[in-house]
Design a protein around this motif. Structure first.
Motif, PDB file in Angstrom:
ATOM      1  N   TYR A  29      46.204  33.823  41.248  1.00  0.00           N
ATOM      2  CA  TYR A  29      45.311  35.023  40.925  1.00  0.00           C
ATOM      3  C   TYR A  29      44.042  34.602  40.122  1.00  0.00           C
ATOM      4  O   TYR A  29      43.228  35.018  40.360  1.00  0.00           O
ATOM      5  CB  TYR A  29      46.187  35.974  40.002  1.00  0.00           C
ATOM      6  CG  TYR A  29      45.367  36.838  39.453  1.00  0.00           C
ATOM      7  CD1 TYR A  29      44.955  38.229  39.955  1.00  0.00           C
ATOM      8  CD2 TYR A  29      45.001  37.006  37.961  1.00  0.00           C
ATOM      9  CE1 TYR A  29      44.380  39.358  39.393  1.00  0.00           C
ATOM     10  CE2 TYR A  29      44.172  38.036  37.102  1.00  0.00           C
ATOM     11  CZ  TYR A  29      43.927  39.283  38.209  1.00  0.00           C
ATOM     12  OH  TYR A  29      43.074  39.955  37.612  1.00  0.00           O
ATOM     13  N   ILE A  30      44.379  33.847  39.137  1.00  0.00           N
ATOM     14  CA  ILE A  30      43.158  33.253  38.151  1.00  0.00           C
ATOM     15  C   ILE A  30      42.347  32.495  39.191  1.00  0.00           C
ATOM     16  O   ILE A  30      41.026  32.949  39.040  1.00  0.00           O
ATOM     17  CB  ILE A  30      43.724  32.307  37.164  1.00  0.00           C
ATOM     18  CG1 ILE A  30      44.671  33.391  36.242  1.00  0.00           C
ATOM     19  CG2 ILE A  30      42.723  31.620  36.499  1.00  0.00           C
ATOM     20  CD1 ILE A  30      45.494  32.392  35.051  1.00  0.00           C
ATOM     21  N   GLN A  31      42.638  31.730  40.204  1.00  0.00           N
ATOM     22  CA  GLN A  31      41.841  31.065  41.050  1.00  0.00           C
ATOM     23  C   GLN A  31      40.890  32.179  41.923  1.00  0.00           C
ATOM     24  O   GLN A  31      39.603  32.028  42.172  1.00  0.00           O
ATOM     25  CB  GLN A  31      42.322  30.053  41.907  1.00  0.00           C
ATOM     26  CG  GLN A  31      43.051  28.950  41.341  1.00  0.00           C
ATOM     27  CD  GLN A  31      43.739  28.067  41.942  1.00  0.00           C
ATOM     28  OE1 GLN A  31      43.806  28.210  43.347  1.00  0.00           O
ATOM     29  NE2 GLN A  31      44.736  27.233  41.440  1.00  0.00           N
ATOM     30  N   ALA A  32      41.462  33.112  42.248  1.00  0.00           N
ATOM     31  CA  ALA A  32      41.057  34.272  42.883  1.00  0.00           C
ATOM     32  C   ALA A  32      39.865  34.661  42.373  1.00  0.00           C
ATOM     33  O   ALA A  32      38.730  35.080  42.867  1.00  0.00           O
ATOM     34  CB  ALA A  32      41.920  35.223  43.623  1.00  0.00           C
ATOM     35  N   VAL A  33      40.179  35.248  40.872  1.00  0.00           N
ATOM     36  CA  VAL A  33      38.959  36.047  40.163  1.00  0.00           C
ATOM     37  C   VAL A  33      37.929  35.173  40.045  1.00  0.00           C
ATOM     38  O   VAL A  33      36.917  35.793  39.741  1.00  0.00           O
ATOM     39  CB  VAL A  33      39.888  36.866  39.131  1.00  0.00           C
ATOM     40  CG1 VAL A  33      40.934  37.935  39.446  1.00  0.00           C
ATOM     41  CG2 VAL A  33      40.270  35.824  37.955  1.00  0.00           C
ATOM     42  N   ASN A  34      38.263  33.966  39.759  1.00  0.00           N
ATOM     43  CA  ASN A  34      37.174  33.044  39.154  1.00  0.00           C
ATOM     44  C   ASN A  34      36.474  32.618  40.100  1.00  0.00           C
ATOM     45  O   ASN A  34      35.133  32.293  40.124  1.00  0.00           O
ATOM     46  CB  ASN A  34      37.826  31.762  38.877  1.00  0.00           C
ATOM     47  CG  ASN A  34      38.419  31.766  37.454  1.00  0.00           C
ATOM     48  OD1 ASN A  34      37.928  32.494  36.451  1.00  0.00           O
ATOM     49  ND2 ASN A  34      39.213  30.754  37.063  1.00  0.00           N
ATOM     50  N   ARG A  35      36.748  33.109  41.648  1.00  0.00           N
ATOM     51  CA  ARG A  35      35.737  33.064  42.877  1.00  0.00           C
ATOM     52  C   ARG A  35      34.797  34.309  43.180  1.00  0.00           C
ATOM     53  O   ARG A  35      34.121  34.238  43.886  1.00  0.00           O
ATOM     54  CB  ARG A  35      36.545  32.575  44.197  1.00  0.00           C
ATOM     55  CG  ARG A  35      37.161  31.208  44.013  1.00  0.00           C
ATOM     56  CD  ARG A  35      37.722  30.775  45.393  1.00  0.00           C
ATOM     57  NE  ARG A  35      38.826  31.725  46.007  1.00  0.00           N
ATOM     58  CZ  ARG A  35      39.673  31.589  45.977  1.00  0.00           C
ATOM     59  NH1 ARG A  35      40.418  30.260  45.286  1.00  0.00           N
ATOM     60  NH2 ARG A  35      40.973  32.382  46.374  1.00  0.00           N
ATOM     61  N   ILE A  36      35.317  35.324  42.318  1.00  0.00           N
ATOM     62  CA  ILE A  36      34.556  36.630  42.636  1.00  0.00           C
ATOM     63  C   ILE A  36      33.097  36.145  41.859  1.00  0.00           C
ATOM     64  O   ILE A  36      32.823  35.901  40.691  1.00  0.00           O
ATOM     65  CB  ILE A  36      35.119  37.730  41.989  1.00  0.00           C
ATOM     66  CG1 ILE A  36      36.566  37.973  42.588  1.00  0.00           C
ATOM     67  CG2 ILE A  36      34.275  38.950  41.946  1.00  0.00           C
ATOM     68  CD1 ILE A  36      37.317  39.095  41.948  1.00  0.00           C
ATOM     69  N   PRO A  37      31.840  36.537  42.555  1.00  0.00           N
ATOM     70  CA  PRO A  37      30.645  36.082  41.902  1.00  0.00           C
ATOM     71  C   PRO A  37      30.337  37.085  40.651  1.00  0.00           C
ATOM     72  O   PRO A  37      30.534  38.195  40.826  1.00  0.00           O
ATOM     73  CB  PRO A  37      29.820  36.251  43.011  1.00  0.00           C
ATOM     74  CG  PRO A  37      30.452  37.136  44.159  1.00  0.00           C
ATOM     75  CD  PRO A  37      31.997  36.906  43.985  1.00  0.00           C
ATOM     76  N   LEU A  38      29.740  36.533  39.797  1.00  0.00           N
ATOM     77  CA  LEU A  38      29.165  37.334  38.768  1.00  0.00           C
ATOM     78  C   LEU A  38      27.696  38.174  39.211  1.00  0.00           C
ATOM     79  O   LEU A  38      27.120  37.742  39.987  1.00  0.00           O
ATOM     80  CB  LEU A  38      28.627  36.157  37.416  1.00  0.00           C
ATOM     81  CG  LEU A  38      29.737  35.711  36.765  1.00  0.00           C
ATOM     82  CD1 LEU A  38      29.234  34.536  35.636  1.00  0.00           C
ATOM     83  CD2 LEU A  38      30.786  36.606  36.231  1.00  0.00           C
ATOM     84  N   LEU A  39      27.778  39.143  38.303  1.00  0.00           N
ATOM     85  CA  LEU A  39      26.364  40.162  38.632  1.00  0.00           C
ATOM     86  C   LEU A  39      25.484  39.662  37.845  1.00  0.00           C
ATOM     87  O   LEU A  39      25.557  39.401  36.957  1.00  0.00           O
ATOM     88  CB  LEU A  39      27.009  41.457  38.490  1.00  0.00           C
ATOM     89  CG  LEU A  39      28.026  42.252  39.292  1.00  0.00           C
ATOM     90  CD1 LEU A  39      28.545  43.696  38.823  1.00  0.00           C
ATOM     91  CD2 LEU A  39      27.769  42.227  40.873  1.00  0.00           C
ATOM     92  N   SER A  40      24.203  39.721  38.385  1.00  0.00           N
ATOM     93  CA  SER A  40      22.985  39.765  37.879  1.00  0.00           C
ATOM     94  C   SER A  40      22.818  40.927  36.941  1.00  0.00           C
ATOM     95  O   SER A  40      23.342  42.003  37.260  1.00  0.00           O
ATOM     96  CB  SER A  40      21.843  39.621  38.644  1.00  0.00           C
ATOM     97  OG  SER A  40      21.342  41.021  39.429  1.00  0.00           O
ATOM     98  N   PRO A  41      21.796  40.814  36.037  1.00  0.00           N
ATOM     99  CA  PRO A  41      21.653  42.062  35.195  1.00  0.00           C
ATOM    100  C   PRO A  41      21.092  43.225  35.749  1.00  0.00           C
ATOM    101  O   PRO A  41      21.399  44.379  35.655  1.00  0.00           O
ATOM    102  CB  PRO A  41      20.533  41.519  33.985  1.00  0.00           C
ATOM    103  CG  PRO A  41      20.704  40.124  34.068  1.00  0.00           C
ATOM    104  CD  PRO A  41      21.258  39.542  35.408  1.00  0.00           C
ATOM    105  N   GLU A  42      20.299  43.022  36.851  1.00  0.00           N
ATOM    106  CA  GLU A  42      19.926  44.050  37.602  1.00  0.00           C
ATOM    107  C   GLU A  42      20.970  44.788  38.591  1.00  0.00           C
ATOM    108  O   GLU A  42      20.947  45.866  38.392  1.00  0.00           O
ATOM    109  CB  GLU A  42      18.563  43.532  38.500  1.00  0.00           C
ATOM    110  CG  GLU A  42      17.300  43.146  37.769  1.00  0.00           C
ATOM    111  CD  GLU A  42      17.658  41.762  37.084  1.00  0.00           C
ATOM    112  OE1 GLU A  42      16.931  41.234  36.269  1.00  0.00           O
ATOM    113  OE2 GLU A  42      18.447  41.002  37.794  1.00  0.00           O
ATOM    114  N   GLU A  43      21.879  44.039  39.139  1.00  0.00           N
ATOM    115  CA  GLU A  43      22.904  44.532  39.889  1.00  0.00           C
ATOM    116  C   GLU A  43      23.927  45.271  39.019  1.00  0.00           C
ATOM    117  O   GLU A  43      24.290  46.352  39.082  1.00  0.00           O
ATOM    118  CB  GLU A  43      23.535  43.579  40.572  1.00  0.00           C
ATOM    119  CG  GLU A  43      22.942  42.795  41.788  1.00  0.00           C
ATOM    120  CD  GLU A  43      23.625  41.509  42.218  1.00  0.00           C
ATOM    121  OE1 GLU A  43      23.565  41.250  43.339  1.00  0.00           O
ATOM    122  OE2 GLU A  43      24.362  40.683  41.305  1.00  0.00           O
TER     123      GLU A  43
END
Length: 296
Positions: A29-43
């Motif tokens: 689970y931790i590996q999976a959530v760490n692969r989710i990309p971060l959002l830019s401030p605009e997004e």
């Protein structure tokens, strides 16, 4: 269905928000959530407005998913209380969803900073609810002792060496486990939050509940200060002309004892001290604008 319930229901479908397939253990689970990309401030701002103004649950889901790693990070600060990290993460995720529901992108604060309060609040409540159980029995051997030790004791006094050995053999546990559990059972509960006494709050475990050394808010603030003091300052200085940069560096960035006065710089450039002050003021104003852009 309320907004909170609808959001919770939507999150149960991982594919809807590009979540990796369901995983079977905490590490996966931790590996999976760490692969989710971060959002830019605009997004982040766009999704937050879509959720606030249009009740767009897809937008809310993207905000939640991109911050799941934050909950994992915060949960690590509470591992010393004998509670499963998976439970801590689950409670923290509830706080994250509450934060997304209440987040206002027009206040100029990033969601990561706003959500920390809600995530910690939910985890704190969970620790408080389970404090007694955490202190008494956490391992399998301790649970066995907890349910059997009181009935096996012949009196209210301290166990003798012979009684300790007999209980350890009967329950198939270590002798040290029997001694430890007896000590735990003989002690009273400790209030996690301090009580007020004569207008002063006594010191309590809540004061050191988390390790602030790696506390995410402090880490983010420290990185932001370092960025402004390094790359941000260099970018601001690069936008000044040579004379303005010389004045700012001589007045504000020189080593102690090597800084110059307005009159020193006036003599160097052949203008009045008042003119040097005006140039300095304009340069600082321009730098503040550059730093504001860099911070954003």
């Amino acid at each position: 269905m309320t907004t909170a319930l609808a959001l919770t229901s939507s999150l149960q479908s991982p594919a809807r928000f590009n979540m990796p397939v369901p995983v079977g253990n905490l590490d996966a689970y931790i590996q999976a959530v760490n692969r989710i990309p971060l959002l830019s401030p605009e997004e982040e701002s766009r999704y937050a407005r879509d959720f606030r103004d249009n009740n767009d649950l897809d937008a809310a889901g993207k905000l939640v998913m991109s911050h799941l790693r934050l909950v994992v990070s915060i949960s690590r600060q509470y591992l010393g209380y004998g509670l499963p990290q998976s439970d801590l993460i689950q409670e923290g995720n509830v706080g994250l969803m509450k934060a997304v529901k209440r987040f206002d992108p027009d206040r100029g604060v990033r969601l990561v900073s706003f959500a920390m309060h809600w995530v910690k609040a939910e985890i704190h409540e969970y620790v408080l609810r389970n404090w007694r159980l955490v202190k008494i029995a956490t391992t399998k051997a301790q649970r066995k002792l907890f349910f059997n030790l009181r009935s096996m004791k012949t009196g209210s006094g301290t166990l003798s060496d012979a009684e300790i050995d007999a209980m350890a053999d009967a329950l198939d546990v270590k002798r040290s486990d029997v001694v430890e559990m007896e000590t735990r059972l003989s002690g009273g509960d400790v209030a996690l939050e301090g009580q007020m006494d004569d207008g002063e709050e006594e010191f309590a475990p809540i004061a050191y509940l988390s390790d602030e050394h790696d506390e995410p808010t402090r880490v983010i603030e420290s990185r932001r200060r370092d960025a402004l003091a390094g790359d941000g300052l260099r970018a601001a200085l690069d936008k000044l002309d040579a004379r303005s940069r010389r004045i700012v560096e001589s007045r504000w960035l020189a080593e102690e004892g090597e800084d110059l006065t307005l009159h020193d710089l006036a003599g160097e450039f052949g203008v009045s001290a008042e003119r040097i002050r005006q140039i300095e003021s304009a340069a600082l104003k321009k730098m503040r604008g550059t730093l504001a852009e860099f911070r954003a």
